[in-house]
Design an enzyme around this catalytic site. Structure first.
Site, PDB file in Angstrom:
ATOM      1  CE1 TYR A 172      22.708  31.261  37.997  1.00  0.00           C
ATOM      2  CE2 TYR A 172      21.969  33.089  36.634  1.00  0.00           C
ATOM      3  CZ  TYR A 172      22.172  31.728  36.813  1.00  0.00           C
ATOM      4  OH  TYR A 172      21.816  30.846  35.817  1.00  0.00           O
TER       5      TYR A 172
ATOM      6  CG  ASP B 214      18.689  31.617  45.491  1.00  0.00           C
ATOM      7  OD1 ASP B 214      18.898  32.048  44.331  1.00  0.00           O
ATOM      8  OD2 ASP B 214      18.939  30.428  45.823  1.00  0.00           O
TER       9      ASP B 214
ATOM     10  CE  LYS C 136      24.609  26.037  43.043  1.00  0.00           C
ATOM     11  NZ  LYS C 136      25.367  25.895  41.805  1.00  0.00           N
TER      12      LYS C 136
HETATM   13  P1  KE4 Z   1      20.665  25.912  38.745  1.00  0.00           P
HETATM   14  O1  KE4 Z   1      19.472  26.182  37.892  1.00  0.00           O
HETATM   15  O2  KE4 Z   1      21.976  26.178  38.016  1.00  0.00           O
HETATM   16  O3  KE4 Z   1      20.635  24.543  39.427  1.00  0.00           O
HETATM   17  O4  KE4 Z   1      20.608  26.934  39.993  1.00  0.00           O
HETATM   18  C1  KE4 Z   1      20.507  28.317  39.722  1.00  0.00           C
HETATM   19  C2  KE4 Z   1      21.005  29.094  40.921  1.00  0.00           C
HETATM   20  C3  KE4 Z   1      20.085  29.673  41.773  1.00  0.00           C
HETATM   21  N1  KE4 Z   1      20.481  30.375  42.864  1.00  0.00           N
HETATM   22  C4  KE4 Z   1      21.794  30.501  43.157  1.00  0.00           C
HETATM   23  C5  KE4 Z   1      22.199  31.279  44.378  1.00  0.00           C
HETATM   24  C6  KE4 Z   1      22.783  29.911  42.324  1.00  0.00           C
HETATM   25  O5  KE4 Z   1      24.099  30.063  42.630  1.00  0.00           O
HETATM   26  C7  KE4 Z   1      22.384  29.189  41.197  1.00  0.00           C
HETATM   27  C8  KE4 Z   1      23.380  28.544  40.242  1.00  0.00           C
HETATM   28  N2  KE4 Z   1      24.743  28.695  40.599  1.00  0.00           N
HETATM   29  C9  KE4 Z   1      25.678  28.660  39.477  1.00  0.00           C
HETATM   30  C10 KE4 Z   1      27.077  28.940  40.030  1.00  0.00           C
HETATM   31  N3  KE4 Z   1      27.236  30.250  40.492  1.00  0.00           N
HETATM   32  C11 KE4 Z   1      25.614  27.368  38.744  1.00  0.00           C
HETATM   33  C12 KE4 Z   1      26.770  27.128  37.797  1.00  0.00           C
HETATM   34  C13 KE4 Z   1      26.347  27.251  36.369  1.00  0.00           C
HETATM   35  O6  KE4 Z   1      25.570  28.170  36.042  1.00  0.00           O
HETATM   36  O7  KE4 Z   1      26.807  26.403  35.586  1.00  0.00           O
END
Ligand code: KE4
Length: 425
Positions: A142, A237, A265
């Site tokens: 993701y 990523d 994060k």
């Molecule tokens: P954000 O746009 O949510 O800050 O980051 C996206 C993203 C990009 N790359 C990786 C590897 C990620 O895990 C994420 C977002 N992680 C999720 C949890 N698996 C965020 C939690 C959520 O969607 O509320």
């Protein structure tokens, strides 16, 4: 009715699913979410006076534990100086320098406001730099919710992707090819069938969005070699792995160098801040230096940057934190394995899978998205609710990761392991 239930009902009137990010709705575990009032150290406190030992850590940022006093104090002071200026600040330079010191691949970096924005922008920079349109991603990875990355493997040899969400035009999906994680052949086939058209391979160097799945020995090295052979870029990523696996992220733990890295994060210390960066020749394509446009009103926001700086300064000053949280996570791994669950762990990042065979205490390996999808989600939901009833909050989905923070003491880890041990399967 509890206050959380009341709030959830009110929230549902005004926000889709009553939440601002789908996983928070707890739909995979069949119950309403709790609403948090505050957090401190390893704990979340909900609006009904319940306390939870937190292994979600806000999906990764909380490596120091919640409300770390040094970070809070710095953020409070920064707020008093103004929330946003729309002009450059010294703090942005300081954070950029800190990131570059931690991750040597990063010769130049751009701060943005979310992981989604970081990955979307890194992919655009790769396309702008190479002049090529197609990218390869991996099933189960993701990368945020930008259109071109919300895709999943389609059928057929070409492994053309199809949208993984309504509202994503087929045209966006057509430029994203999907391979299987840990399957070098699936990558080789796509690279050869699309010779000269692949701008980049983008992946989570340790996957954490199909649950935690580690790269098999040689997989990352293979991706490094095949991208160099075919003139494509390699994008790590590291929104989750960055500053989590080690200060230097996946490159420090695997030795494999990427052309671009994305961060989120931890780099923002829990505030809306993310980043993408890497080779200077690639990043020099980004506006206003080059033709790849990318911008943001709150990019490099001084309050968010302050939280990031303080967090990275603490991690740099106390590298023993990494050994500590890895040791604690290893104890959890042992406890889960004794219950027959399949555990994948990288440092303080882990997942316990209810993989086929878990009931006979012989859970199968989980090495890719297909394996992860075969896990018993009903059993996971029961496990989640049992842990919650004992005041332990793990991610409300089999496809999410478990995070350990510096605030998880030996006693708390022992309590968690005892709770896992007492669980009659
Ligand atoms: P954000 O746009 O949510 O800050 O980051 C996206 C993203 C990009 N790359 C990786 C590897 C990620 O895990 C994420 C977002 N992680 C999720 C949890 N698996 C965020 C939690 C959520 O969607 O509320």
């Amino acid at each position: 009715m509890s206050r959380s239930e009341e709030l959830f009902a009110r929230a549902g009137e005004l926000m889709p699913g009553g939440v601002n990010s789908p996983v928070r709705a707890f739909r995979a575990v069949g119950r309403h979410p709790f609403f948090v009032e505050r957090a401190a150290g390893p704990y979340l406190y909900d609006v009904d006076g319940n306390r939870y030992l937190d292994y979600v850590c806000s999906w990764g940022p909380g490596i120091l534990g919640h409300a770390c006093p040094q970070v809070i104090e710095a953020v409070q002071k920064a707020c008093a100086d103004g929330l946003t200026f729309g002009a450059p600040t010294e703090k942005e330079v300081e954070l950029a320098e800190l990131i570059a010191k931690c991750v040597p691949d990063v010769e130049m970096v751009r701060l943005v406001s979310s992981g989604t924005e970081a990955v979307m922008s890194a992919v655009r920079a790769a396309r702008g730099f190479t002049g090529r349109e197609k990218i390869i991603k991996f099933a189960g990875n993701y990368h945020g919710h930008s259109d071109g990355l919300l895709v999943k493997a389609g059928s057929g040899l070409m492994t053309q992707s199809v949208p993984d969400s309504a509202g994503v035009p087929a045209g966006y999906a057509a430029s994203t090819l999907t391979a299987a994680y840990n399957d070098c052949e699936s990558v080789r086939r796509l690279m050869e069938e699309n010779e000269g058209q692949i701008a980049a391979i983008v992946l989570e160097p340790v996957a954490a969005n199909m649950g935690v799945v580690l790269p098999k020995p040689g997989f990352l090295e293979f991706l490094r070699q095949i991208t160099e052979k075919h003139g494509a870029l390699l994008i790590f990523d590291e929104v989750i792995t960055g500053f989590r696996l080690a200060l230097g992220g996946a490159t420090e733990t695997t030795g494999v160098h990427a052309d671009l890295h994305t961060f989120g994060k931890i780099v923002g210390g829990g505030m809306p801040l993310a980043a993408y960066g890497g080779r200077k020749d690639i990043m020099s394509c980004v506006a206003p230096l080059g033709p790849v446009y990318q911008a943001g009103t709150l990019s490099g926001n001084p309050v968010a940057v302050t939280a990031g700086i303080e967090t990275l300064k603490i991690l740099r000053a106390h590298p023993e934190i990494y050994r500590q949280i890895e040791k604690q996570a290893a104890k959890l791994e042992t406890a889960y394995r004794k219950k027959g669950l399949t555990v994948n762990r990288a440092g303080s990042l882990l997942s316990a899978f209810f993989a086929p065979g878990w009931e006979a205490a012989a859970g199968e390996a989980v090495c890719n998205y297909e394996d992860a999808c075969r896990c018993d989600r009903e059993a996971f939901a029961q496990y989640f609710n049992r842990m919650l009833s004992h005041g332990i909050y793990v991610a409300p989905s089999q496809f999410e990761a478990m995070f350990v923070s510096a605030a998880h003491t030996d006693e708390l880890i022992d309590f968690t392991c005892d709770t896992i041990a007492a669980w009659n399967r």
